[in-house]
Scaffold this motif. Sequence first.
Motif, PDB file in Angstrom:
ATOM      1  N   ARG A 539       0.856  -1.191   0.000  1.00  0.00           N
ATOM      2  CA  ARG A 539       0.000   0.000   0.000  1.00  0.00           C
ATOM      3  C   ARG A 539       0.881   1.227   0.000  1.00  0.00           C
ATOM      4  NH1 ARG A 539      -3.191  -1.749   4.885  1.00  0.00           N
ATOM      5  NH2 ARG A 539      -4.434  -3.493   4.154  1.00  0.00           N
ATOM      6  N   THR A 540       0.321   2.258  -0.583  1.00  0.00           N
ATOM      7  CA  THR A 540       1.070   3.506  -0.569  1.00  0.00           C
ATOM      8  C   THR A 540       0.919   4.156   0.797  1.00  0.00           C
ATOM      9  OG1 THR A 540      -0.833   4.692  -1.367  1.00  0.00           O
ATOM     10  CG2 THR A 540       0.695   3.860  -3.005  1.00  0.00           C
ATOM     11  N   ASP A 541       1.724   5.135   0.992  1.00  0.00           N
ATOM     12  CA  ASP A 541       1.718   5.785   2.301  1.00  0.00           C
ATOM     13  C   ASP A 541       0.390   6.459   2.605  1.00  0.00           C
ATOM     14  OD1 ASP A 541       5.202   6.837   2.540  1.00  0.00           O
ATOM     15  OD2 ASP A 541       4.120   5.039   3.179  1.00  0.00           O
ATOM     16  N   ASP A 542      -0.165   7.090   1.599  1.00  0.00           N
ATOM     17  CA  ASP A 542      -1.431   7.804   1.828  1.00  0.00           C
ATOM     18  C   ASP A 542      -2.525   6.852   2.244  1.00  0.00           C
ATOM     19  OD1 ASP A 542      -0.849  10.134  -0.883  1.00  0.00           O
ATOM     20  OD2 ASP A 542      -0.243  10.128   1.225  1.00  0.00           O
ATOM     21  N   GLU A 543      -2.553   5.813   1.490  1.00  0.00           N
ATOM     22  CA  GLU A 543      -3.582   4.836   1.822  1.00  0.00           C
ATOM     23  C   GLU A 543      -3.424   4.358   3.243  1.00  0.00           C
ATOM     24  OE1 GLU A 543      -3.816   2.913  -2.591  1.00  0.00           O
ATOM     25  OE2 GLU A 543      -3.914   1.575  -0.877  1.00  0.00           O
ATOM     26  N   GLN A 549      -6.173   6.235  10.027  1.00  0.00           N
ATOM     27  CA  GLN A 549      -7.073   7.221  10.628  1.00  0.00           C
ATOM     28  C   GLN A 549      -8.432   6.619  10.889  1.00  0.00           C
ATOM     29  OE1 GLN A 549      -6.985  10.400   7.840  1.00  0.00           O
ATOM     30  NE2 GLN A 549      -5.189  11.357   8.768  1.00  0.00           N
ATOM     31  N   VAL A 550      -8.888   5.941   9.892  1.00  0.00           N
ATOM     32  CA  VAL A 550     -10.204   5.326  10.043  1.00  0.00           C
ATOM     33  C   VAL A 550     -10.217   4.394  11.236  1.00  0.00           C
ATOM     34  CG1 VAL A 550     -11.760   3.670   8.996  1.00  0.00           C
ATOM     35  CG2 VAL A 550     -10.895   5.548   7.644  1.00  0.00           C
ATOM     36  N   TRP A 551      -9.198   3.630  11.310  1.00  0.00           N
ATOM     37  CA  TRP A 551      -9.149   2.670  12.410  1.00  0.00           C
ATOM     38  C   TRP A 551      -9.055   3.366  13.763  1.00  0.00           C
ATOM     39  CZ3 TRP A 551     -10.478  -2.003  13.215  1.00  0.00           C
ATOM     40  CH2 TRP A 551     -10.610  -2.861  12.126  1.00  0.00           C
ATOM     41  N   ASN A 552      -8.288   4.396  13.781  1.00  0.00           N
ATOM     42  CA  ASN A 552      -8.160   5.138  15.035  1.00  0.00           C
ATOM     43  C   ASN A 552      -9.497   5.707  15.481  1.00  0.00           C
ATOM     44  OD1 ASN A 552      -5.500   4.644  15.350  1.00  0.00           O
ATOM     45  ND2 ASN A 552      -4.807   6.544  14.416  1.00  0.00           N
TER      46      ASN A 552
END
Lengths: 794, 147
Positions: A539-543, A549-552
């Motif tokens: 995966r790329t860094d952005d992804e 973030q979503v997980w957080n």
Amino acid sequence: MTSPFSNSQYPIYLHLLLLLRFSSLDEDCTLEKEEGLVEEEDEIDQFNDDTFGDGAIDDDWQEEHKRLAELEERKNDGLGGLGLGGLGMGGMGGGDSSTVQLPPPASREGGGGDLAESLAMLILGADPAIASVGGPAGSGDRSTGLPPPPSMPQQHHHPSQLPSHHQLTPSGLPPGPLHPSLLSYQQHQHLLRRGGAPMQQMNSHNIWENNMGFGPVSVTPGLITQMEDSPLMSIIKEVGLPNRPPPVMSEDGRDFSERAPPPRSSSPVIGSPPVRAVPIGTPPKQPMSHIHHPTTVHVRAPVHHQHRYPPSFPERISPNTLLNMANSPLCRPPFPAGVGPVLSQIQRAQMLNSQVAGFPRGCQGPPLLPGGGGFRPFFGQPPPHRMGPHHNHVPCPIIRHNTTHLHPQHRRMLTQRMQSRGGYRGGRVGDWRSRDPYSNLMTQREKEWVAKIQMMQLQSTDPYLDDYYYQNYFEKMEKRQERDRDGVRKEHTTKLITPQVAKLEHTYRPVQFAGSLGKLTVSSVNNPRKMIDTVVTSRTDDEEKREKQVWNKRRQILYTVEKMYSLLLEVQDFEKRFMQTPEEQRETLLEQHKTHTLQLYASLKEKEWDDRVSDEQCLLIMSVRKGKRLISRLIPFLPPLQAATVVMGIARNLHALAKKDKQDQALCWLVEPVAVVISSLSSAALTDLLQELQGSEGQLSKVLQNKFGVTLLYLILSEGERMQSSDLNCQLMDDNRWTELVFSVTRELLNVPPSSLSPPLFTPPNLLSLFSRYVDRQRLELLQEKLQISALSR
Amino acid sequence: MRFTSRPKMNYMPGTASLIEDIDKKHLVLLRDGRTLIGFLRSIDQFANLVLQQTVERIHVGKRYGDIPRGIFIVRGENVVLLGEIDLEKESDTSLQQVCIEDILEEQRLQQQSRQEAEKTKHLALKERGLVMPRSDIMDEYGVQHQY
């Protein structure tokens, strides 16, 4: 007579032995038997272990032989015990004449056995040393007629003074001391066939020993290793030396010979071990050496043999000329056959010896040793080649190298260096090389092969990565040279073209059949088996960040929910605990309870407003299933007002929640508590609720997609209806809001496509009456149909 | 007939390879301390060597003795170094050749003296409390035997 022949177990030589014996008895049989034997032999597998190898040697044979020998002795006095003993071709027993088991000539005179004794005489007599022992008898018998071996290739260059028909000695054999083991395989076979069995009369020496007494150097094996490129030698190497000539019994029946190891066979013929696939580490095979079929042994060798021998051979060859002859091809550079060594010390010594001693009885021939028997093929090789088209002198040193991996600067330096060095060294080295009998053991091909392996290690797809300092060093050198030259000769400045080997796709992709679960993998050294087939999704860094973030966020929501849950559980358990705690502490408990409840509510509500649930919070919590459940459990515990606000909040945000809830439909848990709340609502509140539910444009349709939404709507409507129908003084109709809202609802309900209309959990019965108030008949009917409100449920 | 010199085949320019050393006389030093001198006849990619007419040369002080050994095949990993012997310069050396028995005797003496020195040293250290592991009397399990 029949027994030996019928028993196929007997080795061939025994047959011949016996044949010769019996030939004395019965001349007529001789030839027939020979022919018969020959035919038999054709069918026999030369590589058969049983015939020539391990199987051939068994103890019975010896005893049998003994027995027969005794028989013979009794029968044939004339032959003398073991006339065959005399048939031995004589070791090179220069000094060992005592061990030469020559039957006394006198005994020979007796009976027939012409073949046997003439053979013996011939062969033995050929050797000057032995012949001297044989004496007059030997020479006398020479003249006896012998059936000339027609099939034997005539020995052209045999300047022997033996009568032609005595040239039983097979081609390639000098009349000198003949050592059977040194005969070429082909020669040996011929001998066997012809029945002129070259019975080695073995003395106590090892057959491998050089009986000329030229020191510890064993001629045969040494020579054989040297001459690797003559086809014959290669044959020998492949096949192993031919089986030793049958051990000959002496008069007292002792077996003097030593057992030779059976010939090593590497052919794919039945009975022999299979040809193995060449493992990685083996050097390349000699060019002409591969033999797969036994018969080719016979075919090839003679062919080559014939070509090789020069028509005449001078009687006396000086060592020098001999050297020259043999050596010159050595110096040819791209000599394909990789000519073997020149002459061993022995041969040289013998040459000198022979020259000095002269040949008694003019028995000449190339003064080659018995080692020369095997050596001969090699020897034959140089002359034709010498005379042939190989006059490609190379004037300048061939620089054959693969320098693609080198830096161009480096390459230039090397060529300069080599040129300066090349001329100086050449002459002297060549001189010395020619005298080295063991030189060029390693053929050109082998050298190249090793070089190739080493080169492979130098290949690089990224030279800067693999050898950074090397590249930099030469770059700097180049720059320095440029600077020194001051850019006068611009044309020499070459651009740095770093050679790069194309990166080959080496990864092995396992075969996978369609529809099968696994992959068919063939594992090898280069492709070790994968234990676990893991697929790396990069995966790329952005992804990654986004996902994180979503997980957080989710984690945080869950955390909040769980905290609330703990409070809720306490609240829920309050009653039980209340019962259990004593009177005094009940107050405090009650207080506690209240605080909890407030806390719970506080966590939901907006910061400032007390009567409004925070949308964000609500959304967050409700987005999680756990949160929904929490709310559903929470509402009953809240004071009515707060509960109402919560429900309001839910209604308000339902459109957003509905989307998330699509799969789960977890919102339905809320139905019960919400229903309770609704039933306790005032009409104004109800209207408000309905309004909230409707919200902005398009909100209702989203709500209607959700089961809970529909249910909620129905609940509200039915409540409204209930209010209206039950309480005549209902304030619901006081402002037009309710009506309008209901109108819009009905409109929406009609407009919404049936597919997106979710069936409710339950349909309150009084809906129809509600609708009948507000809509005309037609629409009512439509509604009825759509919502499947049966008239009976009125 | 004149000899044509063998052209110099440069196989691995700029790299180290033993191909150029084939058929030349070499001195090979092995990891166990032996010195072999022989004609390098064949090599392979692991630098395994085939030496012919090999002679094991034992040096003790300024004297040496040769033991003829015949043909050697040396596994590449056991070679410490090897170098070509210049045949012309081979003879001018200050070392004196003696017969084998003598040199073996000398070697034995040398070994003996070394061992004794080692022993005394070891003993001295032991007295001072420092025990150094001695590889010659230690077996594969790390047990030191001293008889």
